[in-house]
Structure formats: structure tokens, C-alpha cells
Scaffold this motif. Structure first.
Motif, PDB file in Angstrom:
ATOM      1  N   ILE B 143      19.951  -8.003 -15.027  1.00  0.00           N
ATOM      2  CA  ILE B 143      18.747  -7.411 -14.482  1.00  0.00           C
ATOM      3  C   ILE B 143      18.158  -8.660 -13.694  1.00  0.00           C
ATOM      4  CG2 ILE B 143      16.386  -6.833 -15.292  1.00  0.00           C
ATOM      5  CD1 ILE B 143      17.860  -5.488 -17.888  1.00  0.00           C
ATOM      6  N   LYS B 144      18.195  -9.587 -13.957  1.00  0.00           N
ATOM      7  CA  LYS B 144      17.326 -10.860 -13.034  1.00  0.00           C
ATOM      8  C   LYS B 144      17.841 -10.629 -11.702  1.00  0.00           C
ATOM      9  CE  LYS B 144      16.337 -14.241 -15.785  1.00  0.00           C
ATOM     10  NZ  LYS B 144      16.668 -15.328 -16.466  1.00  0.00           N
ATOM     11  N   GLN B 145      19.108 -10.605 -11.735  1.00  0.00           N
ATOM     12  CA  GLN B 145      19.874 -10.558 -10.384  1.00  0.00           C
ATOM     13  C   GLN B 145      19.646  -9.193  -9.512  1.00  0.00           C
ATOM     14  OE1 GLN B 145      23.977 -11.886 -10.204  1.00  0.00           O
ATOM     15  NE2 GLN B 145      23.750 -13.546 -11.622  1.00  0.00           N
ATOM     16  N   ASN B 146      18.776  -8.504 -10.318  1.00  0.00           N
ATOM     17  CA  ASN B 146      18.466  -7.084  -9.689  1.00  0.00           C
ATOM     18  C   ASN B 146      19.730  -6.398  -9.235  1.00  0.00           C
ATOM     19  OD1 ASN B 146      16.375  -5.488  -8.684  1.00  0.00           O
ATOM     20  ND2 ASN B 146      16.531  -6.321  -6.573  1.00  0.00           N
ATOM     21  N   LYS B 147      20.635  -6.355 -10.192  1.00  0.00           N
ATOM     22  CA  LYS B 147      21.929  -5.579  -9.966  1.00  0.00           C
ATOM     23  C   LYS B 147      21.588  -4.383 -10.906  1.00  0.00           C
ATOM     24  CE  LYS B 147      24.958  -9.101  -8.418  1.00  0.00           C
ATOM     25  NZ  LYS B 147      26.261  -9.947  -8.636  1.00  0.00           N
ATOM     26  N   PRO B 148      22.228  -2.998 -10.479  1.00  0.00           N
ATOM     27  CA  PRO B 148      22.124  -1.977 -11.166  1.00  0.00           C
ATOM     28  C   PRO B 148      22.741  -2.212 -12.411  1.00  0.00           C
ATOM     29  CG  PRO B 148      22.698  -1.339  -8.952  1.00  0.00           C
ATOM     30  CD  PRO B 148      22.643  -2.806  -9.111  1.00  0.00           C
ATOM     31  N   LEU B 309      23.494   8.134 -11.268  1.00  0.00           N
ATOM     32  CA  LEU B 309      22.529   7.069 -11.306  1.00  0.00           C
ATOM     33  C   LEU B 309      22.722   5.770 -10.527  1.00  0.00           C
ATOM     34  CD1 LEU B 309      21.834   7.204 -15.028  1.00  0.00           C
ATOM     35  CD2 LEU B 309      20.184   7.791 -13.286  1.00  0.00           C
ATOM     36  N   PHE B 310      24.123   5.375 -10.342  1.00  0.00           N
ATOM     37  CA  PHE B 310      24.442   4.195  -9.854  1.00  0.00           C
ATOM     38  C   PHE B 310      24.389   4.279  -8.317  1.00  0.00           C
ATOM     39  CE2 PHE B 310      27.446   1.496  -7.239  1.00  0.00           C
ATOM     40  CZ  PHE B 310      27.103   0.311  -7.999  1.00  0.00           C
ATOM     41  N   LYS B 315      21.037   2.958  -3.624  1.00  0.00           N
ATOM     42  CA  LYS B 315      20.150   3.499  -2.502  1.00  0.00           C
ATOM     43  C   LYS B 315      18.915   3.128  -2.373  1.00  0.00           C
ATOM     44  CE  LYS B 315      21.810   7.679  -1.600  1.00  0.00           C
ATOM     45  NZ  LYS B 315      21.904   9.121  -1.729  1.00  0.00           N
ATOM     46  N   ASP B 316      18.273   3.048  -3.549  1.00  0.00           N
ATOM     47  CA  ASP B 316      16.977   2.669  -3.557  1.00  0.00           C
ATOM     48  C   ASP B 316      16.650   1.558  -4.655  1.00  0.00           C
ATOM     49  OD1 ASP B 316      14.013   2.703  -3.271  1.00  0.00           O
ATOM     50  OD2 ASP B 316      13.659   4.681  -4.236  1.00  0.00           O
ATOM     51  N   ASN B 321      14.248   2.498 -11.861  1.00  0.00           N
ATOM     52  CA  ASN B 321      14.832   3.777 -12.501  1.00  0.00           C
ATOM     53  C   ASN B 321      15.135   3.541 -13.841  1.00  0.00           C
ATOM     54  OD1 ASN B 321      16.342   5.944 -13.181  1.00  0.00           O
ATOM     55  ND2 ASN B 321      17.496   6.166 -11.286  1.00  0.00           N
ATOM     56  N   THR B 322      14.426   4.162 -14.914  1.00  0.00           N
ATOM     57  CA  THR B 322      14.776   4.086 -16.337  1.00  0.00           C
ATOM     58  C   THR B 322      14.946   5.489 -16.776  1.00  0.00           C
ATOM     59  OG1 THR B 322      12.353   4.433 -16.916  1.00  0.00           O
ATOM     60  CG2 THR B 322      13.316   2.055 -16.565  1.00  0.00           C
ATOM     61  N   SER B 323      15.342   6.428 -15.932  1.00  0.00           N
ATOM     62  CA  SER B 323      15.725   7.662 -16.722  1.00  0.00           C
ATOM     63  C   SER B 323      16.835   7.837 -17.419  1.00  0.00           C
ATOM     64  CB  SER B 323      16.035   8.858 -15.553  1.00  0.00           C
ATOM     65  OG  SER B 323      17.087   8.124 -14.667  1.00  0.00           O
ATOM     66  N   THR B 324      16.558   8.707 -18.576  1.00  0.00           N
ATOM     67  CA  THR B 324      17.717   8.772 -19.492  1.00  0.00           C
ATOM     68  C   THR B 324      18.490  10.218 -19.307  1.00  0.00           C
ATOM     69  OG1 THR B 324      16.896   7.176 -20.975  1.00  0.00           O
ATOM     70  CG2 THR B 324      18.460   8.941 -21.965  1.00  0.00           C
ATOM     71  N   VAL B 325      19.796  10.233 -19.034  1.00  0.00           N
ATOM     72  CA  VAL B 325      20.215  11.542 -18.979  1.00  0.00           C
ATOM     73  C   VAL B 325      20.777  12.172 -20.347  1.00  0.00           C
ATOM     74  CG1 VAL B 325      22.203  12.909 -17.743  1.00  0.00           C
ATOM     75  CG2 VAL B 325      20.776  11.015 -16.396  1.00  0.00           C
ATOM     76  N   ILE B 326      20.620  13.033 -20.701  1.00  0.00           N
ATOM     77  CA  ILE B 326      20.927  13.574 -21.991  1.00  0.00           C
ATOM     78  C   ILE B 326      21.961  14.440 -21.976  1.00  0.00           C
ATOM     79  CG2 ILE B 326      20.310  14.333 -24.306  1.00  0.00           C
ATOM     80  CD1 ILE B 326      17.658  12.907 -23.757  1.00  0.00           C
ATOM     81  N   ILE B 327      23.150  14.468 -22.457  1.00  0.00           N
ATOM     82  CA  ILE B 327      24.148  15.478 -22.597  1.00  0.00           C
ATOM     83  C   ILE B 327      24.304  15.937 -23.682  1.00  0.00           C
ATOM     84  CG2 ILE B 327      26.777  15.638 -22.198  1.00  0.00           C
ATOM     85  CD1 ILE B 327      25.749  14.236 -19.835  1.00  0.00           C
ATOM     86  N   GLU B 328      24.421  17.563 -23.621  1.00  0.00           N
ATOM     87  CA  GLU B 328      24.458  18.449 -24.698  1.00  0.00           C
ATOM     88  C   GLU B 328      25.635  18.328 -25.380  1.00  0.00           C
ATOM     89  OE1 GLU B 328      21.823  20.610 -25.988  1.00  0.00           O
ATOM     90  OE2 GLU B 328      20.754  18.941 -25.020  1.00  0.00           O
ATOM     91  N   PRO B 329      25.883  18.067 -26.870  1.00  0.00           N
ATOM     92  CA  PRO B 329      27.073  18.152 -27.409  1.00  0.00           C
ATOM     93  C   PRO B 329      27.543  19.529 -27.483  1.00  0.00           C
ATOM     94  CG  PRO B 329      25.225  17.895 -28.749  1.00  0.00           C
ATOM     95  CD  PRO B 329      24.566  17.853 -27.596  1.00  0.00           C
ATOM     96  N   SER B 330      28.860  19.862 -27.564  1.00  0.00           N
ATOM     97  CA  SER B 330      29.484  21.195 -27.990  1.00  0.00           C
ATOM     98  C   SER B 330      30.272  21.074 -29.309  1.00  0.00           C
ATOM     99  CB  SER B 330      30.193  21.416 -26.928  1.00  0.00           C
ATOM    100  OG  SER B 330      29.883  21.548 -25.541  1.00  0.00           O
TER     101      SER B 330
END
Lengths: 339, 339
Positions: B143-148, B309-310, B315-316, B321-330
Motif C-alpha cells: 500500500i505504501k508503494q501505492n501499488k494495487p 478491480l485491478f 486506470k485511476d 478504491n475500497t469496494s467489496t465485491v460479494i459473490i453469491e454462493p450456490s
DNA sequence: ATGAAAGCGCTAACAG
DNA sequence: CTGTTAGCGCTTTCAT
């Protein structure tokens, strides 16, 4: 501002201590002729400034990345995942790291892999060929660059490099002999259309075993198709339409064997009623029902041998090493063939 | 002599054509303001001299390797192998490549992995944490190196970065509700001692489902151990010594569930007599006997989301970005729970 | 024991 | 449209 932008380099350390970068470089790399005081100071300062070496720069200068490129057809096969694991384990402490490339059984992708790895300046390549690979020109550049190239499991005769392979003839022979020993007499064989030695050797072993046991070879019994669960089902379908139905099936890999078993169960010919044996001892093979007899290919041993060969070649670049290490297959007797 | 030792560089091409390296560099990289004649000549000469770019040098200069480091606990789990596969697939055409690091479920190894990848100057890291990982300080440097930095599946709340996770609470709830729907009433739970959210969330889902169905929660029914075939066997052993034996078992992964099934078969309580459900939909789960009900975690979708996300972050860079993508289990209903 | 300096192969700002 | 030039961060020979 969230801290300084630039990463600390050996220049920062040098400036901090009023010494030169050469001294810092030496202190950090364990060069002997450096006073303990200086070395301590450098190491301490490096830690304090949160220094992390830029391996890229070091590699560019020294010409060595200490990275080995490994090309495998697919990580989804437990067999290859195991080899990778043992390669990494064997490399531990050597300073070498692995970067992986999956060819996904595609020649084009494999060609791309070699190119990419070479561009990344890997110090050597270990590869297991894709099913499609009938031409190996793309590897010649590796040899031209005088970088160690090692082939494992899926090899090619045109490539005059060290190899680690299974005794595939014996593997085929063993599987067949086992079925014969269990009383099966009309043994079918599901294999791939691709002309890669590993599979043709196994087939030769099959034919030899039949001959040695005075059993007739019925060409109809040999189905050339793909290798997958689906293909296993398909193959059984074909075989069951033969006039003289086989009483046992050898599948060129465990996935195909699994498909065969599923189909056989559907038509009420549950193994070992019709015997089924596969190759590779995949993760699932011991757990399906009936448990699947198979040939273990000792992936761990293969990985270990690859590493040994590689380290030897690195040590002695001049010696043109073309030794072939042959691994002995092991029969895993399980329910699918125990009649 | 077996050919010239040195690799050809852009200098060789420049000399050959009596132009400068800058022109060569531009011609090769598709820079617009280059005459077609020159570009053609350069490309042709490059091919003739068998030129292969040194990405190391280019990366050193540009500060971008176009390599993403991916850290996974183990490739032997089909789940992670699938994620890798879909990450690579999603990256196709983007110019980014993946290099893999296996932590083998060890914190030390994971720390080492981050360090190694950073030294290799990767442009970003995607990671799924080891079972041992209770502290995530080693990621702060990324994070310190500002890398995704992107976390998937096995994440940690302390890390304020984008995440791709399963709805694990729902996964646990769904598994439990399914068993209840099938008529099971005393449901046990085999999970890991490690405090990682993915497993505690599933456990919460389990408890919630019990409560919602007015079923008592019996703490004895929850076994904290390891996750493996062996641990599954062991867990069943423990459960069967309880006074009030469970009539169904949830195992925190398919390997553990497999072990449980094996043990249950030995003691003649073959599922679905005692129901068993797992998590992850491993490669073998559909093929064992009885086939194993499980929760599919959609690894392909996870990989795809990670890539998305990456690429967004690249790109920006500024947008935090701190979004959390939530996948639905099946739910995968199979024989092991169909009573 | 330490310093000075060249250069690994490539990119890119600046000039022309 | 092309050339000049200065580095990216590190290693290493040659001095001292």
C-alpha cells in the motif's frame, strides 16, 4: 502527502552514511572485504529506511534473474500441481524462484510462453509439452541463448536436452498385465489422437503385454479421441457398440477413466465387472466409487529430479548434459480392477 | 563456436540501419511519428537479427513490469487453480501477466511472498490469505508503494483495500437450511481453529439458520480442528462419541467433508443416512460416492472480478478504491444430503 | 577497506 | 520525422 513517493535505493543509504554506493552494495551482498562496522551500519540504515532491493536492476546488470520459468499444460491437473510443488520445494535455499506459465494444452499458447519467459530473462526453462505440440522449434531460442532447458513428462525427441520422464512403456505394460492377471481377456484402450510420445509409449506397452500373454490385438479396441471425462463416456459408448465387447478398459488418464466409469455405471456394467484403469493417480481417484486403479507417476520425484538437473546445469554450463532420468511407474490396485 | 554469444539489442538494429536507438525503440513500440519506411526496415531487421526485447531493461526504465503477483494458499486446491485460470483469462489482451506464489498456508511463507514479489517489482498484488495469517502488516508496504492490492476469498478486515469475497454468512446459512429442509435436526459443524473471517462467517450463518428454525444450538456439535481428509475422519470420530449424536455434518471444506464421508462409510452410517455437506465444489466432489453436496464458490467469477478491480485501479490510481465485491454462493444438491 | 566510474538495455524529454 | 542525452538501480573492475 502520504509519505515520500520514491523508494529508497542504495544511494539513499550511501548518502545517509557518507559512503559510496559500491560500499553499500558490497555490504549488502556479503562481500568479505568490508569492515564489520560499515556492514552493520549499512544493514541498520537499510532497515531503518525500509530499503528493498530492486531485483530488476540487479538482474539487468548481472544478467541473472534467478528465476526459472516453468511451462505446464494446466494447473487443474493435480499431477502438474504436484510437480510444481516439488520443484519449488527442491529449489528452496538455492536462491532460485519459479514463475509459472500454463499452455492450456495449446501450441500457440506454449510458443507465447517461451517467448514471454525469455523476454522476462528467466535463467532457465522447465517444460512439459502441450497435447498439440508436434513441433518444438520455439524452444531452439532457449538453447541458442545457452540457457538450461529441461523437459519433463511430456517430452519431444527432437529436443536434445535433459529429460525427466516416466517409463511410459512399462506403465502401459504394467496396467495391461495387471488387467490380464485379474482375468480380463479383451482389453480396450482409450487414448488421444495427438502423437505425443508419452501416450504412444503406453500404447506400445499395452500391445507388448498382450503379445507376451498370447492375447490377440484387436485394433477396434483402440479408440483415439480426446482426454476428458466426456471423452471417457464417449469412448465407452463406442466400445459397447462393438460386436465383441471388451471386458476391461485402459484409459490414458484418470479423467478419461472417470468418464468411462460413470458411463459404465449407467449401463449397469459397474467396474470391476468391466475393469477400468487409468494413469496419473489424480486427487479424486482414490475416492470415487469404485475406487480407481491407476498408475502413479510420482510427480514429486519428477520435480525433484528436474531441480537436480537444473542446478547441475547451472553449475557446469559447459557440459552438454543430455541425460534422461527415467522414473518407475507404480501400480495402484483399487476396486475398479479387482474382480 | 556455437553462434554469437551476445543477444541482439536495439543498438544492433540501429547500427545495422544507420539510425539511432531512439528511432528503433519508437518504431518497435508503435510510436506514431515514425515513417513507414523506417518502421518496416526496423521490424524486418529485428526479425532477421532474431531480436527479443529485454523486458527487464524496459521495466527498470519505465517503472512498470506489467506483472501482477498472485498469492494463493495452495494450487492443489482446485478452487484456487480455477481462480488463477480465470485471472489469466481475464488479463488476456491487457498486457499484464501473472506470477504465482504459493504460501502453503504458512504466514512466514506469505510474508516472504510479498517481499519477493515487491522485489520483483510487480505492478500489483492479488492475494488470498493463508490459514495462519492473523496479522497483515506485511501488506502495508504494498500500500505504501501505492501499488494495487486486491484480496480475494480469504481476506482480512484490517486491510482497507478492494476485496472479492463470497457471501460466507449466506453460504453457511444456505448449507444449514438445506440440511434442515431435508429433515435433519441435529447438525454438527467441522471447522478450523484459525480465526479467519471466511470460516467464522460461515459458522455465524449456521447458527443463524438454526435459530431461525427454532433448532437448539449445541456447542458440542462444533468441532474446531484442521481442514483435511484426515481431520474430517477425526471430526466424525469425535462426534460419534457424543451422547446425542448428530444426524448431519457440515464440513468447512470439501476435503474435510470427504474425510467425514469415508469415516461414516466405515461405521455404516453412509450418507445421506447422516447428511454431509461441504464447501468449495472441489474437482472430486461430484464423483465420490455418495456424490457430495456442497456450496459452489464460483471461482471463475471471483477471478474475473479481481481482474476488473485491478484494471480499474491501474486506470485511476488516485481513486482510493475500497469496494467489496460479494459473490453469491450456490447450493449444489447431491446425494450426500438427499434423504 | 573503500571510492570512482562505466554500463546492463531501454525510454523519453528535449532539440532540431 | 529523427537524433542527443540522461538516467532507471544496481554490480563490478580498477584504483587508491
Amino acid at each position: 502527502m502520504s509519505g515520500q513517493k520514491k523508494k529508497t535505493t542504495i544511494y539513499d543509504i550511501a548518502k545517509e552514511l557518507n559512503i559510496t554506493v559500491s560500499t553499500v552494495s558490497r555490504a549488502l551482498s556479503g562481500f568479505p572485504a568490508i569492515s564489520d562496522t560499515t556492514r552493520q551500519a549499512v544493514i541498520e540504515t537499510a532497515k531503518r529506511l525500509n530499503y528493498s532491493p530492486n531485483k530488476l536492476a540487479s538482474a539487468l546488470k548481472s544478467g541473472q534473474t534467478h528465476i526459472i520459468g516453468v511451462i505446464v499444460p494446466s494447473l487443474q491437473a493435480h499431477f502438474f500441481a504436484s510437480i510444481i510443488h516439488s520443484i519449488e520445494k527442491g529449489l528452496k535455499g538455492s536462491g532460485y524462484r519459479v514463475i509459472l506459465y500454463q499452455s492450456n494444452e495449446s501450441l500457440i499458447s506454449e510458443i507465447n510462453g517461451v517467448k514471454t519467459l525469455l523476454e522476462a530473462q528467466v535463467d532457465g526453462i522447465m517444460a512439459s509439452l502441450s497435447l498439440e505440440t508436434d513441433n518444438v522449434d520455439h524452444f531452439s531460442e532457449v538453447i541458442k541463448q545457452n540457457k538450461p532447458l529441461i523437459l519433463f513428462d511430456r517430452v519431444h525427441e527432437k529436443l536434445d536436452v535433459p529429460k525427466v520422464i516416466l517409463d511410459d512403456f512399462k506403465a502401459g505394460y504394467t496396467a495391461t498385465q495387471h488387467l490380464i492377471d485379474q482375468g480380463y481377456k479383451n482389453i480396450a484402450y482409450l487414448t488421444t489422437i495427438h502423437q505425443i510420445p508419452i501416450f504412444s509409449e503406453r500404447l506400445k506397452g499395452y500391445k507388448a503385454a498382450l503379445a507376451d500373454n498370447d492375447l490377440p490385438l484387436n485394433e477396434e479396441n483402440i479408440i483415439f479421441g480426446g482426454l476428458s471425462i466426456k471423452d471417457g463416456r464417449f469412448g465407452v459408448g463406442k466400445l459397447m457398440r462393438l460386436e465383441h465387447k471388451p471386458d476391461a478398459i485402459i484409459a490414458a488418464d484418470d479423467f478419461t477413466a472417470l468418464g468411462a466409469i460413470k458411463k459404465l455405471k449407467e449401463i449397469d456394467q459397474v467396474p470391476p465387472k468391466i475393469g477400468v484403469i487409468g494413469f496419473a493417480n489424480e486427487a479424486f481417484s482414490a475416492y470415487i466409487t469404485p475406487t480407481l486403479s491407476t498408475i502413479d507417476q510420482h510427480p514429486n520425484q519428477m520435480g525433484t529430479e528436474c531441480v537436480k538437473l537444473f542446478l547441475d546445469m547451472i553449475k557446469d554450463k559447459s557440459a552438454h548434459n543430455t541425460s534422461t532420468v527415467i522414473i518407475e511407474p507404480s501400480l495402484m490396485e483399487r476396486q475398479s480392477t479387482l474382480s
